[in-house]
Design a protein around this motif. Structure first.
Motif: not given
Length: 189
Positions: A38, A43, A46-49, A163, A166-167
């Motif tokens: 993931q 991702s 579950d974080l988007k910000t 926001e 990318e990770t």
């Protein structure tokens, strides 16, 4: 299907070579692999910000989400004092910080085990001549952000609104980070 399985195995093998072990040894191997996959896709749990936070840096200065608003791009590198790849990439992260600071890019370190190893973290940063901000997670920040990954180093790219763009799991060479940074800078022009 066969190509997908082979691709997934290659990603997992690559991640295992460039990232230090799990911060939570009770996590099963399949869960670790799912989390790493993931993360590799961009991702961060579950974080988007970025969650709201108020923590101290290694110099006891209070830092909040406001640190993002004046920068086009922020690169957060989560590292551990126990992680050789983390420590080895510190000088290159410092070089990137100096090179991109005037271009609207910030680099922030998060010492994953800083709550228990703050003195060691400070020594590592001093020896590596790192002067970019490094945060010491408090309990809330640890729960809301740092605990979303099971390996270090992990680098999270954010825009000025916090926001997550990318990770990247595992250590990288300076040139690999430069390509990512330049790509995001070109997108925000």
């Amino acid at each position: 299907m066969k190509k997908l399985v082979i691709s997934c195995l290659l990603v997992i093998m690559t991640l295992s070579l460039t990232a230090c072990g799990s911060k939570n040894n009770s996590t099963s191997n399949s869960t670790k692999q799912e989390t790493q996959l993931q993360d590799a896709k961009g991702s961060f749990g579950d974080l988007k910000t970025m969650p709201q936070f108020k923590v101290n840096d290694v110099n006891d200065k209070v830092v909040t989400n406001d640190i993002f608003k004046d920068k086009k791009l922020t690169m957060i590198n989560i590292w551990g004092t126990f992680c050789k790849p983390c420590i080895d990439e510190m000088p290159e992260l410092q070089e990137l910080y100096k090179e991109y600071e005037k271009k609207g890019v910030n680099i922030i370190g998060v010492v994953a085990d800083g709550d228990t190893n703050e003195v060691k973290a400070f020594e590592i940063l001093k020896k590596s001549k790192v002067d970019f901000t490094n945060l010491i997670p408090n309990e809330k920040f640890q729960k809301d952000f740092v605990s979303k990954t099971n390996a270090v180093p992990v680098t999270v790219f954010l825009n000025s609104k916090g926001e997550i763009l990318e990770t990247v799991v595992g250590a990288r060479q300076k040139e690999a980070y430069k390509k990512l940074i330049d790509n995001y800078l070109n997108m925000v022009k």
